[in-house]
Design an enzyme around this catalytic site. Structure first.
Site, short mmCIF file in Angstrom:
data_model
loop_
_atom_site.label_atom_id
_atom_site.label_comp_id
_atom_site.label_asym_id
_atom_site.label_seq_id
_atom_site.Cartn_x
_atom_site.Cartn_y
_atom_site.Cartn_z
N SER A 1 0.83 -1.20 0.00
CA SER A 1 0.00 0.00 0.00
C SER A 1 0.88 1.26 0.00
O SER A 1 1.74 1.40 -0.86
CB SER A 1 -0.95 -0.04 1.21
OG SER A 1 -1.96 0.92 1.09
N ASP B 1 -5.70 -2.93 -3.19
CA ASP B 1 -4.66 -2.63 -2.21
C ASP B 1 -3.95 -3.88 -1.68
O ASP B 1 -4.59 -4.84 -1.26
CB ASP B 1 -5.29 -1.87 -1.05
CG ASP B 1 -4.28 -1.18 -0.17
OD1 ASP B 1 -3.50 -1.88 0.49
OD2 ASP B 1 -4.27 0.06 -0.14
#
Length: 760
Positions: A79, A314
């Site tokens: 991320s 993500d």
């Protein structure tokens, strides 16, 4: 002076808007690595901050008698940590500066910039009724905002309102615009003045970024009953390697990884290749490596002609702390000198993030749902990873003890084998080759029945290595593909009578097995050279660098040749032949044998080593020859223990953390006392330029403090810097950072003034 490498394997957590704080930390890691390279190569420091690190390393060398070279050669991120890891890796690989990236973070990581125009409120009256609800839900974050100065408070309130009143039930952030910003960041780095590559020649750099494949890829699992089941794997790791040529990957590939790993659910639309294609087309930017890259990272989708349709979100949804790929990369690290290996993980907001209602009640309806689907997976502790690292270190400790315990006996065996005239003869390539064969046969005979277990394990490792090379060559390294290739190799060698049954329990092996290992056993050659390199580092205290350098060069020139052949990813032109294999893999194995060409490389290695050994003093030459020719004895003892792992960096691994809680030199209290991005469920820094400047500056300060601590911790336990020296270096680094950033960070002038007082 002895040399030592402090090697960092960085693991960067996710953190949403705390990406800005992590950028400050990674920038400081980049600074100390850059200063270390300059110090090692005799170049002047590039800035006042670099000068502090430069002088710290000089002081450590003077006090400890060891010149430490700091480098980061493994980076893994998820991320927001994935984005920072990608840019840090690119800077390490190319020598480009991270400075241009700072302005982009401060400018672009803003709600006004992130929200898509079509998602923005249509008027200033849109969803006005939602504002009181949102402010009430903000809880403590809202209370903290009320305590801010008037300008910042109004900025945060306005931008929070803009987000709350934007489009609902669809991601509000603009995907294409964010992808364009990432491409722009790489452009800015390329346009700025660049320095030298920040890794030693030949030192690889591995980068790993986690991604979540929303639809997943089918994986076949073998069971007893039923014989096979199909499950869906959603975890992905996008990996890049700079093998020493100064290139991790094409820029669109790095942007692919950065955009995919940071596609936070609900905030950004899921990432697809089509999005990147659109942005590249709009920028008139080509991507010639596109097909090869997609075949490598999305093999199942690519094989089905659906790579464009893969939906990626993500990376921290499933893997927020990507230790595993970093641990796996340790087996591929060459070591030219003593190594102090550290796993350094960046956790921007450690501690407990879940609180039950007063009186020990139960979490509410929405708190439970949000925690289960978003927050809990990200907060899963890393105990399993730390236990894996500890177990590896324990195996390495045992191996070191075994090597030390048997070294005298092995050297005595080798001396008896070759007689008294052995060390009076000048080593030549022909003699080394003959001595090698003789020592290997003697080791097999001395091992007795234990050689059978060693032989079986060795053969299995060789077959596994061959399967990996073939899988890499076709860009398909999923376990099922490797399993099928391994089965093909086993069938082929069974026909050629070199299978497991050919290993003799009376010592030695059949002619077929010996020929097979001579043709394909890359691992044995690599382990031998790495042990030789390790033994050479132990001579540094007794001999000059001028005496040892030719031997080091010979070892690593030879090692590079073998390591290059260990990877099949550079042999894509061979892929069609491998895919065409049905039952008879003989032609492909013949071609692999010709491509490896190990017997020729053995001769070249013997020639290099013989020439280099001849220039050593007599005692050092004896030590290196005993190690080289005694390797078969050492390998029989250690391969079953480590299965070939760790012979390059066989030092225990230490783990260090960088977080606000670990850097109290200026201000105690951790993230609550220093960071603004932790507010609004860690979206806080998106709402204010001053918030981003605050977190970025604290990132640099915390990064400087922790990197000084970590660097100093490499000194032997018997060596200490002068009293107060470490605190003085930290103070100088802090003030140099403030001086450097004061002109840029205009929104937090009161904080900078306060920090000067606190530091003073």
């Amino acid at each position: 002076m002895r040399e030592k490498e402090l090697r960092l394997a960085l693991v960067c957590y996710g953190g949403i808007s705390l990406a800005v704080y992590m950028h400050g930390i990674t920038k400081e890691i980049w600074r100390i690595v850059r200063a270390s390279r300059a110090s090692h190569e005799g170049d002047p420091p590039a800035s006042a901050v670099d000068a502090v690190y430069h002088e710290l390393l000089d002081e450590m060398a003077e006090r400890g008698g060891i010149r430490v070279r700091i480098l980061a050669d493994i980076i893994a991120g998820a991320s927001a940590g994935g984005i920072n890891g990608i840019f840090l890796g690119h800077a390490m690989s190319t020598g480009q500066s991270l400075d241009p990236l700072t302005d982009l973070w401060l400018e672009a990581a803003d709600i006004e910039s992130l929200i898509a125009p079509e998602a923005a409120p249509t008027s200033r009256f849109s969803k006005m009724w939602a504002l009181p609800i949102a402010w009430m839900a903000a809880g403590r974050s809202g209370e903290k905002v009320e305590a801010l100065d008037d300008d910042t408070r109004e900025e945060v309130r306005a931008k929070l309102g803009h987000l709350v009143r934007s489009r609902w039930f669809e991601p509000p952030f603009a995907a294409d615009a964010f992808t364009g910003r990432l491409l722009e960041a790489f452009d800015r780095m390329a346009e700025a003045p660049a320095g030298k590559r920040l890794l030693p020649p030949g030192q690889p750099l591995d980068l790993f970024v986690t991604v979540t494949d929303f639809t997943g890829q089918p994986q076949r699992l073998r069971l007893h009953s039923p014989g096979e089941v199909v499950e869906t794997e959603h975890r992905m790791v996008v990996d890049f390697t700079d093998s020493g040529d100064g290139k991790l990957g094409a820029i669109p590939e790095l942007v692919f990884a950065a955009r995919a790993t940071s596609s936070f659910p609900g905030a950004f639309p899921p990432f697809t290749v089509g999005e990147l294609d659109r942005v590249l087309t709009a920028r008139d930017q080509s991507w010639p490596e596109r097909d090869d890259f997609l075949r490598r990272v999305l093999p199942r989708h690519h094989a089905a002609g659906a790579a464009d349709k893969a939906v990626l979100i993500d990376g921290s949804v499933l893997v927020n702390a990507p230790f595993r790929p970093a641990i796996d990369a340790l087996g591929r690290r060459p070591a030219r000198r003593q190594v102090d290996r550290r796993f350094v993980y960046i956790d921007p907001f450690p501690g407990m993030h879940f609180r039950l209602p007063g009186g020990g009640g139960h979490p509410g309806f929405f708190q439970t749902i949000i925690g289960a689907i978003s927050e809990l997976p990200r907060q899963q502790p890393i105990r399993d990873n730390l236990e894996a690292i500890a177990a590896r270190s324990a195996r390495i400790d045992r191996m070191q003890a075994i090597l030390a315990a048997i070294r005298g006996e092995v050297e005595q065996e080798v001396e008896q084998l070759f007689g008294g005239t052995f060390f009076l003869d000048r080593p030549t390539a022909t003699r080394l080759a003959s001595w090698r064969v003789r020592a290997q046969a003697a080791a097999a005979a001395k091992a007795g029945f234990s050689y059978a277990a060693y032989g079986h394990l060795k053969l299995a490792n060789v077959i596994d290595g061959m399967a990996v090379i073939l899988a890499q060559a076709i860009g398909d390294e999923v376990p099922q593909r490797r399993h099928r290739l391994r089965a093909m190799i086993e069938r082929t060698i069974a026909v050629r009578s070199v299978g497991a049954d050919a290993i003799s329990f009376t010592g030695g092996s059949s002619n077929g097995a010996r020929a097979f290992l001579r043709a394909f056993d890359l691992g044995y050659r690599i382990r031998r050279l790495r042990l030789l390199a390790r033994r050479l580092t132990e001579l540094e205290a007794e001999h000059s660098e001028a005496q040892l350098a030719p031997v080091r060069d010979a070892i690593y020139e030879s090692l590079a040749e073998f390591l290059q052949r260990q990877s099949g990813s550079a042999q894509a032109e061979w892929a069609d032949d491998i895919r065409a294999i049905r039952d008879d893999g003989g032609p492909v194995l013949d071609q692999l044998q010709a491509r490896l060409d190990l017997i020729r490389l053995d001769g070249e290695t013997d020639a290099r080593l013989a020439a280099a050994f001849s220039g050593l003093p007599r005692a050092a030459r004896r030590t290196m020859l005993l190690t080289y020719l005694g390797f078969p004895y050492f390998d029989v003892a250690t391969l079953p223990l480590l299965q070939g792992e760790g012979l390059d960096e066989f030092d225990p691994i230490k783990v260090d953390r960088i977080s606000p809680d670990d850097a109290p030199a200026i201000r105690a209290g951790g993230a609550e006392a220093t960071l603004k991005g932790i507010q609004f469920l860690t979206f806080g820094a998106f709402f204010s330029r001053s918030y981003r400047e605050n977190d970025y500056l604290w990132g640099r300060l915390h990064g400087a403090e922790r990197m000084i601590d970590i660097a100093v911790s490499t000194l032997p336990s018997t060596i200490r810097l002068k009293p107060g020296a470490v605190a003085a270096f930290k103070r100088r680094a802090f003030l140099a950072i403030l001086d450097e950033e004061e002109e840029r960070l205009t929104a937090i002038a009161p904080l900078i003034a306060s920090l000067r007082r606190e530091i003073g």
